[in-house]
Motif scaffolding. Structure first.
Motif, PDB file in Angstrom:
ATOM      1  N   LEU A   2       0.838  -1.189   0.000  1.00 49.96           N
ATOM      2  CA  LEU A   2       0.000   0.000   0.000  1.00 49.96           C
ATOM      3  C   LEU A   2       0.877   1.245   0.000  1.00 49.96           C
ATOM      4  O   LEU A   2       1.792   1.370   0.805  1.00 49.96           O
ATOM      5  N   THR A   3       0.614   2.138  -0.931  1.00 55.84           N
ATOM      6  CA  THR A   3       1.379   3.382  -1.009  1.00 55.84           C
ATOM      7  C   THR A   3       0.421   4.558  -0.890  1.00 55.84           C
ATOM      8  O   THR A   3      -0.795   4.386  -0.850  1.00 55.84           O
ATOM      9  N   ASN A   4       0.968   5.739  -0.864  1.00 50.19           N
ATOM     10  CA  ASN A   4       0.135   6.940  -0.824  1.00 50.19           C
ATOM     11  C   ASN A   4      -0.308   7.362  -2.214  1.00 50.19           C
ATOM     12  O   ASN A   4      -1.066   8.303  -2.369  1.00 50.19           O
ATOM     13  N   ASN A   5       0.166   6.684  -3.241  1.00 50.92           N
ATOM     14  CA  ASN A   5      -0.158   7.010  -4.615  1.00 50.92           C
ATOM     15  C   ASN A   5      -1.250   6.079  -5.119  1.00 50.92           C
ATOM     16  O   ASN A   5      -1.033   4.880  -5.295  1.00 50.92           O
ATOM     17  N   LYS A   6      -2.430   6.638  -5.369  1.00 52.50           N
ATOM     18  CA  LYS A   6      -3.577   5.831  -5.791  1.00 52.50           C
ATOM     19  C   LYS A   6      -3.290   5.082  -7.094  1.00 52.50           C
ATOM     20  O   LYS A   6      -3.605   3.898  -7.208  1.00 52.50           O
ATOM     21  N   GLU A  59      -7.030   5.548   4.817  1.00 49.74           N
ATOM     22  CA  GLU A  59      -6.528   6.302   5.965  1.00 49.74           C
ATOM     23  C   GLU A  59      -6.245   5.392   7.160  1.00 49.74           C
ATOM     24  O   GLU A  59      -5.421   5.694   8.004  1.00 49.74           O
ATOM     25  N   LYS A  60      -6.947   4.265   7.234  1.00 52.85           N
ATOM     26  CA  LYS A  60      -6.779   3.325   8.349  1.00 52.85           C
ATOM     27  C   LYS A  60      -5.870   2.156   7.977  1.00 52.85           C
ATOM     28  O   LYS A  60      -5.844   1.155   8.670  1.00 52.85           O
ATOM     29  N   GLY A  61      -5.171   2.249   6.858  1.00 53.02           N
ATOM     30  CA  GLY A  61      -4.271   1.175   6.448  1.00 53.02           C
ATOM     31  C   GLY A  61      -4.734   0.411   5.238  1.00 53.02           C
ATOM     32  O   GLY A  61      -3.998  -0.362   4.668  1.00 53.02           O
ATOM     33  N   GLY A  62      -5.984   0.606   4.844  1.00 58.76           N
ATOM     34  CA  GLY A  62      -6.499  -0.026   3.638  1.00 58.76           C
ATOM     35  C   GLY A  62      -7.176  -1.352   3.900  1.00 58.76           C
ATOM     36  O   GLY A  62      -6.713  -2.177   4.677  1.00 58.76           O
ATOM     37  N   VAL A  63      -8.322  -1.541   3.284  1.00 56.86           N
ATOM     38  CA  VAL A  63      -9.056  -2.799   3.336  1.00 56.86           C
ATOM     39  C   VAL A  63      -9.323  -3.231   1.903  1.00 56.86           C
ATOM     40  O   VAL A  63      -9.811  -2.454   1.087  1.00 56.86           O
ATOM     41  N   PHE A  64      -8.985  -4.463   1.606  1.00 57.10           N
ATOM     42  CA  PHE A  64      -9.131  -5.017   0.267  1.00 57.10           C
ATOM     43  C   PHE A  64     -10.398  -5.859   0.222  1.00 57.10           C
ATOM     44  O   PHE A  64     -10.571  -6.762   1.029  1.00 57.10           O
ATOM     45  N   ASN A  65     -11.303  -5.538  -0.701  1.00 58.61           N
ATOM     46  CA  ASN A  65     -12.570  -6.247  -0.834  1.00 58.61           C
ATOM     47  C   ASN A  65     -12.669  -6.912  -2.196  1.00 58.61           C
ATOM     48  O   ASN A  65     -12.126  -6.406  -3.178  1.00 58.61           O
ATOM     49  N   ASP A  91      -1.193  -6.212   1.130  1.00 56.53           N
ATOM     50  CA  ASP A  91       0.194  -6.510   0.802  1.00 56.53           C
ATOM     51  C   ASP A  91       0.157  -7.709  -0.138  1.00 56.53           C
ATOM     52  O   ASP A  91      -0.869  -8.359  -0.281  1.00 56.53           O
ATOM     53  N   LYS A  92       1.268  -8.003  -0.797  1.00 55.68           N
ATOM     54  CA  LYS A  92       1.269  -9.042  -1.831  1.00 55.68           C
ATOM     55  C   LYS A  92       0.792 -10.389  -1.296  1.00 55.68           C
ATOM     56  O   LYS A  92      -0.049 -11.050  -1.916  1.00 55.68           O
ATOM     57  N   ASP A  93       1.295 -10.817  -0.143  1.00 57.72           N
ATOM     58  CA  ASP A  93       0.894 -12.120   0.396  1.00 57.72           C
ATOM     59  C   ASP A  93      -0.598 -12.171   0.697  1.00 57.72           C
ATOM     60  O   ASP A  93      -1.268 -13.160   0.397  1.00 57.72           O
ATOM     61  N   SER A  94      -1.130 -11.106   1.290  1.00 59.85           N
ATOM     62  CA  SER A  94      -2.550 -11.082   1.623  1.00 59.85           C
ATOM     63  C   SER A  94      -3.415 -11.041   0.373  1.00 59.85           C
ATOM     64  O   SER A  94      -4.432 -11.727   0.284  1.00 59.85           O
ATOM     65  N   VAL A  95      -3.014 -10.230  -0.608  1.00 55.09           N
ATOM     66  CA  VAL A  95      -3.772 -10.168  -1.855  1.00 55.09           C
ATOM     67  C   VAL A  95      -3.765 -11.538  -2.525  1.00 55.09           C
ATOM     68  O   VAL A  95      -4.802 -12.029  -2.982  1.00 55.09           O
ATOM     69  N   TYR A  96      -2.620 -12.218  -2.545  1.00 54.17           N
ATOM     70  CA  TYR A  96      -2.547 -13.563  -3.138  1.00 54.17           C
ATOM     71  C   TYR A  96      -3.411 -14.562  -2.369  1.00 54.17           C
ATOM     72  O   TYR A  96      -4.053 -15.414  -2.974  1.00 54.17           O
ATOM     73  N   LYS A  97      -3.442 -14.459  -1.048  1.00 55.88           N
ATOM     74  CA  LYS A  97      -4.327 -15.337  -0.263  1.00 55.88           C
ATOM     75  C   LYS A  97      -5.777 -15.105  -0.672  1.00 55.88           C
ATOM     76  O   LYS A  97      -6.551 -16.045  -0.842  1.00 55.88           O
ATOM     77  N   ASN A  98      -6.141 -13.822  -0.815  1.00 54.86           N
ATOM     78  CA  ASN A  98      -7.502 -13.491  -1.213  1.00 54.86           C
ATOM     79  C   ASN A  98      -7.799 -13.987  -2.621  1.00 54.86           C
ATOM     80  O   ASN A  98      -8.896 -14.485  -2.893  1.00 54.86           O
ATOM     81  N   LEU A  99      -6.852 -13.867  -3.526  1.00 53.32           N
ATOM     82  CA  LEU A  99      -7.054 -14.347  -4.890  1.00 53.32           C
ATOM     83  C   LEU A  99      -7.166 -15.862  -4.935  1.00 53.32           C
ATOM     84  O   LEU A  99      -7.924 -16.410  -5.750  1.00 53.32           O
TER      85      LEU A  99
END
Length: 121
Positions: A2-6, A59-65, A91-99
């Motif tokens: 997660l970065t500050n750049n959308k 703002e709270k660290g990001g939530v991926f849905n 983060d990459k590991d969490s996104v991959y777990k979700n995928l």
């Protein structure tokens, strides 16, 4: 991740989805709001399922849905969302777990014919 750049966050999500699903994903469409860090990415997976990936609460660290639909307007399931006991961090590991969870769900819903088309059977 997660970065500050959308735009960088959007590119990272698209890259991870393309890496994970390879040729089984297409038709990326991005929706953002000018003033917010949140974004929504729609894509077609296995030529059957519209998936909406989103990042909210940056703002709270990001939530991926992840939301799954058949066609753009027929919602099936909100697979990963706030409050569920699934990996929701960006983060990459969490996104991959979700995928992986998403992929297992989509394969479970597929007909045998669809599975043969994508060499899953």
């Amino acid at each position: 991740m997660l970065t500050n750049n959308k735009m960088e966050n959007i590119k990272n999500v698209i890259k991870l989805v393309e890496e994970y699903f390879s040729s089984s994903v297409s038709s990326f469409q991005v929706e953002t709001e000018e003033d917010a860090q949140e974004f929504f990415i729609d894509c077609l997976i296995y030529r059957s399922y519209w998936i909406q990936l989103s990042l909210t609460d940056v703002e709270k660290g990001g939530v991926f849905n992840i939301d799954v639909s058949i066609g753009k307007n027929t919602a099936l399931y909100s697979l990963i969302e706030n409050g569920e006991d699934l990996s929701i961090y960006f983060d990459k590991d969490s996104v991959y777990k979700n995928l992986t969870i998403l992929d297992n769900y989509l394969k479970w819903r597929m007909t045998d014919k669809q599975k043969r088309t994508f060499n899953i059977l």
